[in-house]
Design a protein around this motif. Structure first.
Motif, PDB file in Angstrom:
ATOM      1  N   VAL A  95      18.333  -2.773   7.236  1.00  0.00           N
ATOM      2  CA  VAL A  95      17.067  -2.027   7.319  1.00  0.00           C
ATOM      3  C   VAL A  95      15.947  -2.948   6.854  1.00  0.00           C
ATOM      4  O   VAL A  95      16.031  -3.549   5.778  1.00  0.00           O
ATOM      5  CB  VAL A  95      17.136  -0.762   6.440  1.00  0.00           C
ATOM      6  CG1 VAL A  95      15.764  -0.143   6.260  1.00  0.00           C
ATOM      7  CG2 VAL A  95      18.100   0.259   7.046  1.00  0.00           C
ATOM      8  N   VAL A  96      14.921  -3.074   7.681  1.00  0.00           N
ATOM      9  CA  VAL A  96      13.740  -3.848   7.285  1.00  0.00           C
ATOM     10  C   VAL A  96      12.580  -2.870   7.282  1.00  0.00           C
ATOM     11  O   VAL A  96      12.175  -2.371   8.327  1.00  0.00           O
ATOM     12  CB  VAL A  96      13.474  -5.012   8.279  1.00  0.00           C
ATOM     13  CG1 VAL A  96      12.234  -5.789   7.841  1.00  0.00           C
ATOM     14  CG2 VAL A  96      14.682  -5.933   8.349  1.00  0.00           C
ATOM     15  N   THR A  97      12.077  -2.587   6.107  1.00  0.00           N
ATOM     16  CA  THR A  97      11.179  -1.446   5.996  1.00  0.00           C
ATOM     17  C   THR A  97       9.915  -1.743   5.220  1.00  0.00           C
ATOM     18  O   THR A  97       9.916  -2.504   4.261  1.00  0.00           O
ATOM     19  CB  THR A  97      11.914  -0.261   5.342  1.00  0.00           C
ATOM     20  OG1 THR A  97      10.994   0.820   5.190  1.00  0.00           O
ATOM     21  CG2 THR A  97      12.456  -0.619   3.975  1.00  0.00           C
ATOM     22  N   GLN A  98       8.848  -1.112   5.623  1.00  0.00           N
ATOM     23  CA  GLN A  98       7.615  -1.090   4.847  1.00  0.00           C
ATOM     24  C   GLN A  98       7.594   0.247   4.103  1.00  0.00           C
ATOM     25  O   GLN A  98       6.589   0.909   4.007  1.00  0.00           O
ATOM     26  CB  GLN A  98       6.395  -1.170   5.758  1.00  0.00           C
ATOM     27  CG  GLN A  98       6.320  -2.443   6.561  1.00  0.00           C
ATOM     28  CD  GLN A  98       5.109  -2.455   7.485  1.00  0.00           C
ATOM     29  OE1 GLN A  98       4.073  -2.997   7.162  1.00  0.00           O
ATOM     30  NE2 GLN A  98       5.245  -1.848   8.640  1.00  0.00           N
ATOM     31  N   TYR A  99       8.729   0.602   3.577  1.00  0.00           N
ATOM     32  CA  TYR A  99       8.911   1.923   2.962  1.00  0.00           C
ATOM     33  C   TYR A  99       7.838   2.218   1.944  1.00  0.00           C
ATOM     34  O   TYR A  99       7.492   1.387   1.133  1.00  0.00           O
ATOM     35  CB  TYR A  99      10.280   1.968   2.293  1.00  0.00           C
ATOM     36  CG  TYR A  99      10.688   3.318   1.789  1.00  0.00           C
ATOM     37  CD1 TYR A  99      10.895   3.544   0.440  1.00  0.00           C
ATOM     38  CD2 TYR A  99      10.871   4.386   2.656  1.00  0.00           C
ATOM     39  CE1 TYR A  99      11.279   4.775  -0.021  1.00  0.00           C
ATOM     40  CE2 TYR A  99      11.247   5.630   2.203  1.00  0.00           C
ATOM     41  CZ  TYR A  99      11.453   5.811   0.864  1.00  0.00           C
ATOM     42  OH  TYR A  99      11.845   7.046   0.398  1.00  0.00           O
ATOM     43  N   ASP A 100       7.341   3.395   1.985  1.00  0.00           N
ATOM     44  CA  ASP A 100       6.300   3.885   1.094  1.00  0.00           C
ATOM     45  C   ASP A 100       6.721   3.715  -0.363  1.00  0.00           C
ATOM     46  O   ASP A 100       7.794   4.145  -0.737  1.00  0.00           O
ATOM     47  CB  ASP A 100       6.104   5.368   1.393  1.00  0.00           C
ATOM     48  CG  ASP A 100       4.836   5.900   0.806  1.00  0.00           C
ATOM     49  OD1 ASP A 100       4.006   5.102   0.377  1.00  0.00           O
ATOM     50  OD2 ASP A 100       4.702   7.114   0.771  1.00  0.00           O
ATOM     51  N   ASN A 101       5.868   3.068  -1.134  1.00  0.00           N
ATOM     52  CA  ASN A 101       6.282   2.897  -2.522  1.00  0.00           C
ATOM     53  C   ASN A 101       5.330   3.602  -3.459  1.00  0.00           C
ATOM     54  O   ASN A 101       4.310   4.121  -3.064  1.00  0.00           O
ATOM     55  CB  ASN A 101       6.384   1.409  -2.853  1.00  0.00           C
ATOM     56  CG  ASN A 101       5.007   0.771  -2.903  1.00  0.00           C
ATOM     57  OD1 ASN A 101       4.192   1.113  -3.739  1.00  0.00           O
ATOM     58  ND2 ASN A 101       4.747  -0.147  -2.009  1.00  0.00           N
ATOM     59  N   PHE A 102       5.655   3.638  -4.727  1.00  0.00           N
ATOM     60  CA  PHE A 102       4.889   4.430  -5.676  1.00  0.00           C
ATOM     61  C   PHE A 102       4.381   3.601  -6.840  1.00  0.00           C
ATOM     62  O   PHE A 102       4.400   4.033  -7.970  1.00  0.00           O
ATOM     63  CB  PHE A 102       5.745   5.600  -6.169  1.00  0.00           C
ATOM     64  CG  PHE A 102       6.269   6.426  -5.033  1.00  0.00           C
ATOM     65  CD1 PHE A 102       7.563   6.254  -4.580  1.00  0.00           C
ATOM     66  CD2 PHE A 102       5.462   7.328  -4.378  1.00  0.00           C
ATOM     67  CE1 PHE A 102       8.041   6.989  -3.498  1.00  0.00           C
ATOM     68  CE2 PHE A 102       5.937   8.070  -3.303  1.00  0.00           C
ATOM     69  CZ  PHE A 102       7.220   7.890  -2.862  1.00  0.00           C
ATOM     70  N   GLY A 103       3.929   2.406  -6.551  1.00  0.00           N
ATOM     71  CA  GLY A 103       3.432   1.569  -7.647  1.00  0.00           C
ATOM     72  C   GLY A 103       4.297   0.341  -7.805  1.00  0.00           C
ATOM     73  O   GLY A 103       5.455   0.333  -7.417  1.00  0.00           O
ATOM     74  N   ILE A 109      12.235   0.538  -7.695  1.00  0.00           N
ATOM     75  CA  ILE A 109      13.067   1.724  -7.859  1.00  0.00           C
ATOM     76  C   ILE A 109      13.135   2.480  -6.540  1.00  0.00           C
ATOM     77  O   ILE A 109      14.202   2.910  -6.125  1.00  0.00           O
ATOM     78  CB  ILE A 109      12.516   2.634  -8.970  1.00  0.00           C
ATOM     79  CG1 ILE A 109      12.604   1.927 -10.304  1.00  0.00           C
ATOM     80  CG2 ILE A 109      13.297   3.930  -9.025  1.00  0.00           C
ATOM     81  CD1 ILE A 109      11.873   2.634 -11.420  1.00  0.00           C
ATOM     82  N   SER A 110      12.020   2.584  -5.857  1.00  0.00           N
ATOM     83  CA  SER A 110      12.036   3.296  -4.585  1.00  0.00           C
ATOM     84  C   SER A 110      12.949   2.605  -3.593  1.00  0.00           C
ATOM     85  O   SER A 110      13.752   3.262  -2.941  1.00  0.00           O
ATOM     86  CB  SER A 110      10.636   3.351  -3.998  1.00  0.00           C
ATOM     87  OG  SER A 110       9.837   4.219  -4.731  1.00  0.00           O
ATOM     88  N   LEU A 111      12.822   1.308  -3.475  1.00  0.00           N
ATOM     89  CA  LEU A 111      13.642   0.592  -2.499  1.00  0.00           C
ATOM     90  C   LEU A 111      15.097   0.621  -2.936  1.00  0.00           C
ATOM     91  O   LEU A 111      16.006   0.778  -2.115  1.00  0.00           O
ATOM     92  CB  LEU A 111      13.144  -0.842  -2.377  1.00  0.00           C
ATOM     93  CG  LEU A 111      13.664  -1.613  -1.171  1.00  0.00           C
ATOM     94  CD1 LEU A 111      13.365  -0.865   0.107  1.00  0.00           C
ATOM     95  CD2 LEU A 111      13.049  -2.999  -1.124  1.00  0.00           C
ATOM     96  N   LEU A 112      15.317   0.521  -4.212  1.00  0.00           N
ATOM     97  CA  LEU A 112      16.680   0.574  -4.741  1.00  0.00           C
ATOM     98  C   LEU A 112      17.305   1.934  -4.458  1.00  0.00           C
ATOM     99  O   LEU A 112      18.448   2.041  -4.028  1.00  0.00           O
ATOM    100  CB  LEU A 112      16.653   0.373  -6.263  1.00  0.00           C
ATOM    101  CG  LEU A 112      16.845  -1.064  -6.755  1.00  0.00           C
ATOM    102  CD1 LEU A 112      16.626  -1.134  -8.243  1.00  0.00           C
ATOM    103  CD2 LEU A 112      18.229  -1.576  -6.391  1.00  0.00           C
ATOM    104  N   LYS A 113      16.506   2.973  -4.728  1.00  0.00           N
ATOM    105  CA  LYS A 113      17.008   4.342  -4.506  1.00  0.00           C
ATOM    106  C   LYS A 113      17.395   4.508  -3.046  1.00  0.00           C
ATOM    107  O   LYS A 113      18.439   5.064  -2.726  1.00  0.00           O
ATOM    108  CB  LYS A 113      15.908   5.353  -4.837  1.00  0.00           C
ATOM    109  CG  LYS A 113      15.996   5.962  -6.195  1.00  0.00           C
ATOM    110  CD  LYS A 113      15.078   7.175  -6.283  1.00  0.00           C
ATOM    111  CE  LYS A 113      14.887   7.599  -7.722  1.00  0.00           C
ATOM    112  NZ  LYS A 113      13.729   8.437  -7.925  1.00  0.00           N
TER     113      LYS A 113
END
Lengths: 153, 1129
Positions: A95-103, A109-113
């Protein structure tokens, strides 16, 4: 090597393709823009070796029948993986993502989760996730390193 | 010779500082010595007047906080426990008195002797001073006694901010004791996002006690309670000791914990310590247990109807017996009310959810009492499918908490052999012991005895499953009728799931859920779900998608959703059909109807891979809606609405009439469709409650006032309020006004889906704005130019290359400056993305987030005031939708404001600083440097601000949506798409424009007129001709439709009949006719005219001649409909 990139952002898809072309020897790369076209391609292509997958994308391509394309799906990538697992299609997926993060601290933590969840749900096929950032080239080395660690060459 | 000081002495004298002495005690002494340390040490001068010794006499008003005393941090659980034991042992006599009084309080409470119960509490307060225990119980009793009046906390306690807030929360809980909302679930939601630290652990305990659904670290709580009163400290110790009976990780402290409780005369230790059991003391109770064991439930009900004590074992048996007999006892007191609630929970009937929630709320109100802890465990087991790892485990709570020495209880406490010995000696007769012994002797390869009764079959089946003799177990289950026993139903379901016959298990699951829909969470076994997922590619039955769809309530995962979608395709293909709407079915085939209506929803059709284009998936969904509504199956209104919204979407998109290009978007149609059922339920209750608006307004105004007051508290209090969540807090503040609560629930349901649903705002903000797009739009050009980069800035950097030749030290400074600049830009973008462009709603998020949808009492008041006296469901929806729209627009304004001020300022400052520094550095160079570097920075500035304008435009408020107007062919297109018909010629469409606000209503009217024309015309479809015209009549517009037909009767007689349909309908007539027509037809049109368009316009239906039928509506121009010039009339 036959690779399917499922990614609706042209800039990002091109960047990934360039990276793969640099690292691999003459890969055969196909790109699809949506969840459904990605899945149909997957069903129709028996010889794929690797899938590079975005997390968020529309459900359908833009076409004459769907001039606005399908509705955006925030977790289309997860749906893609689920379909693969349920249909017992065992191909490595990154997965290669610009996943929404929270700081900045919580980004990890978001990417890890996300990675943990995908690893838990799809242990046979999910190989890892890479955080893509337009303002940096570090993701390229991470992608290559991940592919190396998975023996993908 | 002087005595050598003991290790204890050395520790006590090790320092003048109490915390150090305590720490040394924990470090140097084994846990067994800690009670002695406390006994001796707390009298020493060092520890005499400290936080730790002060717990014995501390008053609630002196409660100092929730944080762990420093000396207790990092101490092992066992040592903490024994230290606490030492403290409590010092007050053994006092606590023994408390235990007696507590028992008396509980007895009075359960017997409804509330005034005496209050007196006992006051007596406890006289001896011990006030505590959270006494105050919480007083508050709860107050609301049981007199729910209208507000509980007033004493001034002494009010002065302690923290105590005041916690008691305020208890007031909220107690005042909602009979609420149908499960407060515990609300608290669990609030706790999810809260930071995990010691203070919050202690806080969670204060709010919900030791609830099985809430993860708590009990020893952290114990350590924290040292800040409190003796009673509160003892209560945590008591709970931990009691839980050690059935929680194996508390085994280390079990023996001494129970021994101490026994020394206080605690009820729970009566049989759990295994000392000297005399069964003859319990003869009458054991007789009742024997009756239960022989399935003589009606006698059990009779005998226990006069029960006085509240032994949890007996209460449990009584509740089950009542459930099996489908009876309830006369509720003489709270004890009987609890039994009836439990019976509903066991029976899982239509009262299940409400009873479960009420009992849960009662337990939450009285959370500091062991009896109610036991009840929460029962509720937990009875509402969860997977609490036991296999079907043979049973709910042990009633056993442990009960003082009934049943054979099974004794086997848990002493062992099977010992239990059999005691019974063989003291009570060898009795069916319970007989059954117990048979089961104990039943070996792996033995045959099951013949002629077993209901209860025996239950236990033998479990044994067979334990021995993996699944088929035999199934045969045994199938030999009996257990219609009223839900536990047996679940056991049977589990056994079926274990067998190879997954389809039979799924079929049985659906059968159970039909009767026990509210208790679905009790039957959703993980085992069955796993088997369905594994087999989804090969199983081809309608039960698979139906079951997986039901499972979404507890397994709302991507795997479940996609499995459901795949199973739809597998099933359809197996029937030889291409699409679901091709399925032939009987109207009575409820499963097929459910499959089409619910399972084949838009989202799952898209994921089913049956369609390559979204349009085809949507067309199929429209077809399904029409198919079901034309056969008057299921909720016709809802289906027609869905069909209309999908059609609208299609028509507007394909004609490029999509009104919104803003990136701030939520799929409102999807939101409405998805929440309609829940919204309707709340609406039905809201409209049903017979209270005048004036009273409702007063209540809401009062709630608003109190809620405002809570916001003015200190930061600390705000953080506590934040933990409990503003959302829940505002709900609790509304008090017991049911109508207001229903309205609140309606708003909440829409807000939740609008923001966080599958097609909600957050998802679109994520994919369209935050998800990479924001930073790449803002910084793309500057990245290309090398001005901005997150990579390590090196000499090879494009920007730095422009100053090649510059001295090395200056180059390094330049690089450092660019790094700082990049870091600041990243921070600005991160803040905009991660804080500003985020949502706070339903307790999630923070005040810094621009989009705020938190519902406060003043919002409920505002919406309520805007409603008419008897609002329709559509009116309620529209007002809530309007409120949401306002909030979205506010959010957009806030983002734009932030961009215009803070963001712009920060960017400007960052660029200015970088420019200034760079310019100074370059000017220090003695080598020639081109100006290109600085020019690039200027270009970057222009680019960033230009892109900022673009981003700002993403948040332009959608005024256009309100002011948008549509030509009439849009209306007819949508109606025809819904009907999948093509009778109207868009070139001949009347020259009318319809405002956005009334688009839906007009579509409904034309749809109904068209539908009726198609339905009632006797002409062959391909010869059917329909035309529409519009004319003006003073302030009204008449829209008329003519279709060809072949009428065989007397048109004068027929026209007379039609006339009565078009006279003014009274409210009741309209209602009756609506029901008769099934939601389509003349009454529907009349209803739309009256309630949605507020028009007194009339409808006309008549035969012009035998070959022409005429229908027309007359509607006021004030309904947002304009007849333009050059009409085609």
């Amino acid at each position: 090597m036959n690779i399917l990139i499922v990614e609706d952002d042209k800039y990002k898809a091109d960047a990934i393709q360039d990276c793969l072309n640099d690292y691999l020897d003459f890969p055969q790369i196909t790109t699809e823009d949506s969840l459904s076209s990605g899945l149909f391609n997957l069903m129709d292509s028996p010889n794929l070796d690797l899938i590079i997958l975005d997390m968020s994308m529309p459900s359908f391509d833009i076409s004459e029948k769907d001039p606005s394309g399908g509705t955006p799906e925030s977790y289309a990538g997860e749906d893609f993986l689920s379909q693969m697992t349920l249909l017992d299609i065992n191909l490595p997926v990154i997965v290669v993502t610009q996943y929404d993060n929270f700081g900045s601290d919580e980004k990890q933590i978001s990417l890890l989760k996300l990675s943990d969840k995908l690893q838990h749900d799809h242990p046979k096929i999910f190989k890892g996730s890479i955080y893509f950032k337009a303002t940096s080239n570090s993701w390229k080395q991470e992608l290559i390193d991940l592919m190396k660690s998975q023996g993908i060459k | 010779m002087a005595r050598k000081p003991s290790i204890l002495d050395r520790v006590i004298r090790s320092s003048h500082k109490p915390n150090e002495v305590i720490k040394n005690a924990f470090d140097k002494l084994p846990h067994t010595m800690l009670p002695k340390f406390v006994e001796v040490g707390f009298d020493s001068y060092v520890l005499k007047n400290t936080l730790y010794s002060g717990v014995s006499t501390r008053k609630l008003s002196e409660f100092s906080g929730l944080s762990l005393p420093s000396a207790l941090r990092g101490v092992s659980n066992t040592k903490l426990f024994y230290f606490s034991l030492g403290i409590l042992k010092r007050e053994q006599e006092l606590l023994a008195n408390f235990v007696k009084l507590e028992k008396a309080f509980e007895y009075c409470l359960l017997q409804d002797d509330y005034e005496k119960a209050m007196k006992v509490l006051l007596e406890i307060e006289k001896v011990f001073g006030s505590s959270f225990w006494t105050e919480n119980n007083k508050i709860s009793l107050h609301y049981l006694l007199n729910s209208k009046a507000e509980y007033i906390v004493s001034d002494e306690l009010k002065n302690n901010n923290l105590v005041s807030v916690l008691l305020n929360n208890q007031t909220g809980v107690a005042s909602n004791i009979f609420s149908k909302e499960d407060l515990i679930s609300e608290f669990i939601d609030c706790f999810q996002d809260v930071e995990k630290n010691d203070i919050n652990e202690a806080l969670k305990y204060k709010i919900t006690g030791f609830h099985p659904n809430i993860t708590l670290k009990p020893f952290i709580v114990l350590a924290s309670e040292i800040n409190g009163t003796l009673i509160d400290f003892y209560k945590v110790f008591e709970f931990i000791s009691v839980k050690s009976l059935f929680e194996s990780d508390l085994a280390d402290i079990k023996k001494d914990g129970l021994l101490f409780l026994e020394s206080l005369g605690h009820e729970i230790t009566k049989l759990n310590t295994g000392n000297d059991i005399d069964l003859s003391e319990y003869e009458s109770e054991l007789e009742i247990v024997d009756l239960y064991s022989t399935s003589d439930y009606s006698t059990v009900c009779d005998k226990l109807s006069v029960r006085k004590s509240f032994d949890i074992g007996l209460v449990n048996i009584q509740a089950k017996a009542l459930a099996y007999e489908d009876l309830r006892c006369i509720p003489r007191n709270l004890s009987d009310k609890i039994v009836n609630l439990l019976a509903d929970i066991y029976r899982k009937n239509s009262n299940y959810t409400e009873s479960k929630n009420i009992l849960s709320n009662i337990c939450c109100a009285f959370k500091s009492n062991v009896t109610f802890l036991a009840l929460t465990h029962i509720i937990h087991v009875e509402s969860d499918a997977n609490t036991s790892s296999n079907s043979s485990a049973i709910n042990l709570c009633p056993i442990y908490f009960s003082n009934l020495p049943t054979p099974f209880k004794l086997s848990l406490v002493l062992g099977i052999k010992e239990s059999i010995e005691i019974y063989s000696t003291q009570r060898p007769y009795g069916s319970t012991f007989g059954l117990f012994k048979k089961l104990a002797d039943f070996g792996q390869n033995q045959t099951v005895p013949d002629n077993l009764d209901h209860r025996s079959i239950k236990y033998f089946s479990k044994k067979l499953v334990e021995f993996s003799r699944v088929d035999e177990a199934l045969a045994l289950y199938e030999s009996m009728d257990f219609d009223l026993d839900c536990t047996l139903k679940k056991d049977y379901l589990y056994t079926l799931a274990m067998s190879e016959n997954v389809l039979q298990a799924a079929d049985y699951f659906l059968h159970i859920i039909q009767e026990h829909e509210q208790a679905i969470e009790y039957f959703t076994l993980d085992l069955l779900h796993e088997k369905l997922l594994q087999g989804v590619n090969t199983l081809k039955s309608i039960v698979v998608p139906l079951t997986l769809f039901k499972y979404r309530l507890v397994q709302n995962t991507s795997l479940n959703k996609n499995a459901t979608a795949i199973s739809i395709a597998r099933y359809i293909r197996s029937t030889g059909n291409k699409v679901p709407s091709d399925l032939g079915f009987d109207n009575q085939d409820h499963r097929c109807v459910e499959f089409l209506e619910h399972v084949c929803n838009r989202d799952l059709l898209v994921k089913s891979m049956l369609f390559r284009y979204q349009k085809d998936a949507y067309d199929e969904r429209i077809k399904i809606c029409n198919l079901l509504s034309s056969r008057k199956l299921s909720n016709v209104d809802k289906l027609i609405f869905e069909s209309k919204e999908l059609s609208k979407k299609k028509v507007l998109e394909s004609a490029a009439k999509q009104v919104s290009s803003s990136k701030v978007y939520a799929d409102r149609d999807y939101v409405r469709t998805n929440t309609w059922d829940e919204f309707s339920e709340d609406y039905d209750e809201f409209i049903d409650i017979n209270s005048i608006n004036e009273d409702l307004e007063k209540q809401l105004e009062l709630a608003s006032k109190h809620f405002d007051a809570s916001k003015k508290s200190t930061n600390f209090t705000n953080s506590l309020v934040g933990l409990i969540s503003r959302q829940l807090s505002s709900y609790l503040h509304i008090g017991d006004n049911k109508k207001a609560k229903n309205l609140f629930s309606m708003i909440k349901c829409v807000v939740e889906e609008y923001n966080f649903g599958l097609k909600g705002l957050n998802g679109y903000l994520s994919t369209r704005v935050r998800h990479g797009t924001l930073s790449s739009t803002l910084l793309g050009p500057t990245i290309n130019d090398g001005v901005v980069s997150e990579d390590e800035i090196t000499e090879g950097n494009e920007l730095i290359e422009l100053v090649s030749g510059i001295e090395k030290p200056l180059l390094e400074r330049l690089l450092s400056s660019q790094k700082k600049f990049n870091s600041e830009i990243a921070s600005i973008v991160n803040n905009l993305r991660d804080v500003t462009i985020q949502i706070t709603a339903n307790g999630k998020g923070s005040d810094e987030n621009a989009f705020n949808y938190n519902i406060e009492p003043q919002d409920v008041l505002k919406i309520q005031k805007s409603l008419s006296d008897s609002p329709t469901i559509n009116e309620c929806w529209d007002k809530i939708d309007l409120w949401i729209n306002e909030k979205t627009n506010d959010g957009c304004k806030r983002v734009q404001n932030e961009i215009d001020t803070i963001v712009s300022d920060r960017i400007a400052n960052a660029i200015n600083a970088f420019e200034l520094q760079s310019s100074r550095i370059i000017s220090e160079s003695e080598e020639y440097c081109s100006n290109e570097f600085l020019l690039k920075l200027t270009k970057a500035r222009q680019s960033i601000f230009s892109q900022l304008t673009v981003i700002r435009s993403w948040f332009n408020i959608d005024y256009s949506i309100v002011e948008q107007e549509y030509s009439f062919d849009v209306v007819t297109d949508i109606a025809e798409t819904m009907l999948r018909s093509n009778y109207l010629n868009s070139d001949e469409s009347p020259n009318i424009t319809v405002s956005h606000k009334f688009l839906s209503s007009m579509v409904d009217i034309i749809y109904n007129l068209l539908s009726n024309a198609i339905k009632h015309s006797t002409i062959e479809r391909k010869k059917l001709k329909i035309s529409i015209e519009a004319t003006e009549n003073k302030d009204n517009i008449i829209i008329s439709m003519i279709n060809n037909t072949e009428f065989l009767g007397d048109i004068n007689i027929e026209n007379k009949k039609l006339g009565k349909y078009t006279s003014d309908f009274s409210f009741d007539d309209l209602k009756i006719l609506l029901q008769k027509e099934g939601g389509t037809g003349v009454a529907k049109i009349a209803s739309i005219l009256k309630h949605e368009l507020n028009s007194n316009g009339h409808i006309e239906l008549k035969y012009i001649d035998k070959n022409k039928f005429y229908s027309a509506i007359e509607v006021s121009k004030s309904c947002g409909i304009t007849l333009n010039e050059h009409t085609n009339s």
